[in-house]
Design a protein around this motif. Structure first.
Motif, PDB file in Angstrom:
ATOM      1  N   LEU A  28       0.844  -1.188   0.000  1.00 48.90           N
ATOM      2  CA  LEU A  28       0.000   0.000   0.000  1.00 48.90           C
ATOM      3  C   LEU A  28       0.881   1.241   0.000  1.00 48.90           C
ATOM      4  O   LEU A  28       1.725   1.407   0.888  1.00 48.90           O
ATOM      5  CB  LEU A  28      -0.906  -0.009   1.244  1.00 48.90           C
ATOM      6  N   PRO A  29       0.712   2.133  -0.986  1.00 50.88           N
ATOM      7  CA  PRO A  29       1.469   3.393  -0.941  1.00 50.88           C
ATOM      8  C   PRO A  29       1.036   4.226   0.253  1.00 50.88           C
ATOM      9  O   PRO A  29      -0.088   4.089   0.760  1.00 50.88           O
ATOM     10  CB  PRO A  29       1.117   4.073  -2.263  1.00 50.88           C
ATOM     11  N   VAL A  30       1.929   5.086   0.720  1.00 44.95           N
ATOM     12  CA  VAL A  30       1.711   5.819   1.962  1.00 44.95           C
ATOM     13  C   VAL A  30       1.929   7.315   1.721  1.00 44.95           C
ATOM     14  O   VAL A  30       2.927   7.719   1.117  1.00 44.95           O
ATOM     15  CB  VAL A  30       2.669   5.325   3.067  1.00 44.95           C
ATOM     16  N   LEU A  31       0.996   8.121   2.212  1.00 39.82           N
ATOM     17  CA  LEU A  31       1.125   9.571   2.215  1.00 39.82           C
ATOM     18  C   LEU A  31       1.169  10.026   3.666  1.00 39.82           C
ATOM     19  O   LEU A  31       0.175   9.905   4.397  1.00 39.82           O
ATOM     20  CB  LEU A  31      -0.049  10.226   1.477  1.00 39.82           C
ATOM     21  N   LEU A  32       2.318  10.516   4.106  1.00 42.78           N
ATOM     22  CA  LEU A  32       2.481  11.055   5.445  1.00 42.78           C
ATOM     23  C   LEU A  32       2.157  12.546   5.427  1.00 42.78           C
ATOM     24  O   LEU A  32       2.658  13.279   4.569  1.00 42.78           O
ATOM     25  CB  LEU A  32       3.917  10.866   5.932  1.00 42.78           C
ATOM     26  N   VAL A  33       1.335  12.990   6.370  1.00 40.02           N
ATOM     27  CA  VAL A  33       1.025  14.410   6.483  1.00 40.02           C
ATOM     28  C   VAL A  33       1.595  14.896   7.807  1.00 40.02           C
ATOM     29  O   VAL A  33       1.046  14.617   8.877  1.00 40.02           O
ATOM     30  CB  VAL A  33      -0.487  14.685   6.412  1.00 40.02           C
ATOM     31  N   ASP A  34       2.719  15.586   7.725  1.00 43.48           N
ATOM     32  CA  ASP A  34       3.374  16.130   8.915  1.00 43.48           C
ATOM     33  C   ASP A  34       2.638  17.391   9.336  1.00 43.48           C
ATOM     34  O   ASP A  34       2.721  18.420   8.674  1.00 43.48           O
ATOM     35  CB  ASP A  34       4.836  16.429   8.602  1.00 43.48           C
ATOM     36  N   ASP A  35       1.943  17.309  10.460  1.00 43.22           N
ATOM     37  CA  ASP A  35       1.123  18.432  10.917  1.00 43.22           C
ATOM     38  C   ASP A  35       1.912  19.320  11.879  1.00 43.22           C
ATOM     39  O   ASP A  35       1.516  19.543  13.022  1.00 43.22           O
ATOM     40  CB  ASP A  35      -0.152  17.911  11.581  1.00 43.22           C
ATOM     41  N   GLY A  36       3.060  19.816  11.403  1.00 46.58           N
ATOM     42  CA  GLY A  36       3.864  20.739  12.199  1.00 46.58           C
ATOM     43  C   GLY A  36       4.619  20.075  13.322  1.00 46.58           C
ATOM     44  O   GLY A  36       4.752  20.647  14.420  1.00 46.58           O
ATOM     45  N   SER A  37       5.160  18.873  13.082  1.00 43.44           N
ATOM     46  CA  SER A  37       5.871  18.139  14.127  1.00 43.44           C
ATOM     47  C   SER A  37       7.160  18.844  14.537  1.00 43.44           C
ATOM     48  O   SER A  37       7.729  19.649  13.792  1.00 43.44           O
ATOM     49  CB  SER A  37       6.208  16.722  13.651  1.00 43.44           C
ATOM     50  N   GLU A  38       7.634  18.501  15.728  1.00 40.00           N
ATOM     51  CA  GLU A  38       8.909  19.015  16.211  1.00 40.00           C
ATOM     52  C   GLU A  38      10.056  18.407  15.408  1.00 40.00           C
ATOM     53  O   GLU A  38       9.882  17.393  14.726  1.00 40.00           O
ATOM     54  CB  GLU A  38       9.046  18.715  17.703  1.00 40.00           C
ATOM     55  N   PRO A  39      11.259  19.009  15.476  1.00 33.60           N
ATOM     56  CA  PRO A  39      12.358  18.605  14.582  1.00 33.60           C
ATOM     57  C   PRO A  39      12.687  17.120  14.607  1.00 33.60           C
ATOM     58  O   PRO A  39      12.973  16.546  13.557  1.00 33.60           O
ATOM     59  CB  PRO A  39      13.537  19.458  15.074  1.00 33.60           C
ATOM     60  N   HIS A  40      12.658  16.481  15.782  1.00 32.30           N
ATOM     61  CA  HIS A  40      13.025  15.063  15.820  1.00 32.30           C
ATOM     62  C   HIS A  40      12.078  14.234  14.967  1.00 32.30           C
ATOM     63  O   HIS A  40      12.508  13.417  14.148  1.00 32.30           O
ATOM     64  CB  HIS A  40      13.024  14.546  17.256  1.00 32.30           C
ATOM     65  N   CYS A  41      10.770  14.432  15.151  1.00 30.80           N
ATOM     66  CA  CYS A  41       9.802  13.678  14.358  1.00 30.80           C
ATOM     67  C   CYS A  41       9.888  14.061  12.891  1.00 30.80           C
ATOM     68  O   CYS A  41       9.792  13.194  12.009  1.00 30.80           O
ATOM     69  CB  CYS A  41       8.389  13.915  14.895  1.00 30.80           C
ATOM     70  N   ALA A  42      10.077  15.348  12.605  1.00 33.89           N
ATOM     71  CA  ALA A  42      10.186  15.792  11.209  1.00 33.89           C
ATOM     72  C   ALA A  42      11.349  15.096  10.513  1.00 33.89           C
ATOM     73  O   ALA A  42      11.246  14.717   9.337  1.00 33.89           O
ATOM     74  CB  ALA A  42      10.355  17.305  11.158  1.00 33.89           C
ATOM     75  N   ALA A  43      12.446  14.900  11.240  1.00 37.56           N
ATOM     76  CA  ALA A  43      13.599  14.207  10.651  1.00 37.56           C
ATOM     77  C   ALA A  43      13.273  12.748  10.368  1.00 37.56           C
ATOM     78  O   ALA A  43      13.692  12.190   9.334  1.00 37.56           O
ATOM     79  CB  ALA A  43      14.800  14.312  11.592  1.00 37.56           C
ATOM     80  N   VAL A  44      12.533  12.098  11.261  1.00 38.56           N
ATOM     81  CA  VAL A  44      12.108  10.717  11.026  1.00 38.56           C
ATOM     82  C   VAL A  44      11.255  10.649   9.764  1.00 38.56           C
ATOM     83  O   VAL A  44      11.433   9.751   8.909  1.00 38.56           O
ATOM     84  CB  VAL A  44      11.327  10.177  12.240  1.00 38.56           C
ATOM     85  N   LEU A  45      10.343  11.593   9.601  1.00 37.59           N
ATOM     86  CA  LEU A  45       9.472  11.593   8.419  1.00 37.59           C
ATOM     87  C   LEU A  45      10.268  11.851   7.146  1.00 37.59           C
ATOM     88  O   LEU A  45       9.972  11.265   6.095  1.00 37.59           O
ATOM     89  CB  LEU A  45       8.377  12.643   8.584  1.00 37.59           C
TER      90      LEU A  45
END
Length: 245
Positions: A28-45
């Motif tokens: 299944l293709p995946v679309l991640l929507v980063d809803d303004g996460s902090e830098p650590h999570c943003a880097a994971v995404l």
């Protein structure tokens, strides 16, 4: 038909990788929507977005789960997908049930496939009992029992009828999104297929449900929907009576 998983993400960096891996395991293709996460999570995404079949859409600041879903659904349609599977980022939803959701989608392509939680002992009792107030209001606001559970964020949406409905609910951008969109889709005549699915609350899970603010938002949403139901009641009653014949 083609389906993509849409995952709203806000500071779920510890759990999102396993969710993405499981979905990719189901091709299944995946679309991640980063809803303004902090830098650590943003880097994971950012790292996850380098994987095959994973796309990242980013909000510059936190707008709420509902806003992330709206952005994700619109982007999914723009990418050419006919359906979107909404699933939470914290690992509470059972990705082993993805084939069951997809099978129901294939059998009912015009319907919303709505997850109905089957909880284990990890569910907080306050959350469990509080859901029933919303269930009752949803049954009132649809004048039916067509929707078994309106708060589970594990669903497949047919995008063609869903996108117009999103424009009618500009206020539902946080935790009030899940019940409101399902009621409005029911009002629009979109069928709902209720699918039982296991839900657990991980011990290290991150919940962004604010008991005070989100319950106030949900109460306001039920009030809006109640007056909307009154305007639509003749048509809703006629639909209900027609289904009984």
């Amino acid at each position: 038909m083609s389906c993509i998983a849409v995952i709203p993400v806000y500071n779920h960096g510890h759990a999102i990788g396993a969710v993405v891996d499981a979905l990719r395991g189901h091709d299944l293709p995946v679309l991640l929507v980063d809803d303004g996460s902090e830098p650590h999570c943003a880097a994971v995404l950012d790292r996850l977005a380098t994987l095959d079949g994973v796309t990242l859409l980013r909000h510059t600041h936190n707008q709420g789960k509902g806003a992330a879903c709206v952005s994700g659904f619109r982007e999914a349609a723009a990418l050419g997908y006919s359906h979107a599977l909404q699933i939470d980022a914290d690992g509470q939803h059972d990705t082993a049930d993805v084939p069951r959701f997809l099978a129901e989608m294939a059998a009912h392509p015009d319907a919303v496939i709505a997850g109905c939680p089957v909880y284990d002992d990890s569910v907080p009792k306050g959350r469990l009992y509080g859901r029933y107030a919303t269930h009752v209001w949803v049954w009132i606001n649809t004048l039916s029992l067509r929707i078994t559970d309106s708060m589970c964020g594990y669903r497949i949406y047919p995008l063609a009828p869903t996108l117009p409905v999103l424009g009618a609910m500009p206020q539902a951008r946080r935790m009030d999104f899940d019940p409101e969109v399902l009621v409005r889709l029911d009002w629009a005549g979109v069928p709902v297929v209720n699918l039982p699915t296991r839900v657990r609350y991980p011990a290290d899970g991150v919940s962004h449900f604010d008991y005070w603010r989100d319950n106030v938002r949900i109460s306001r949403m039920h009030t809006r929907l109640f007056f909307g139901m009154l305007r639509r009641s003749p048509r809703l009653l006629a639909r209900h009576l027609g289904a009984q014949r």
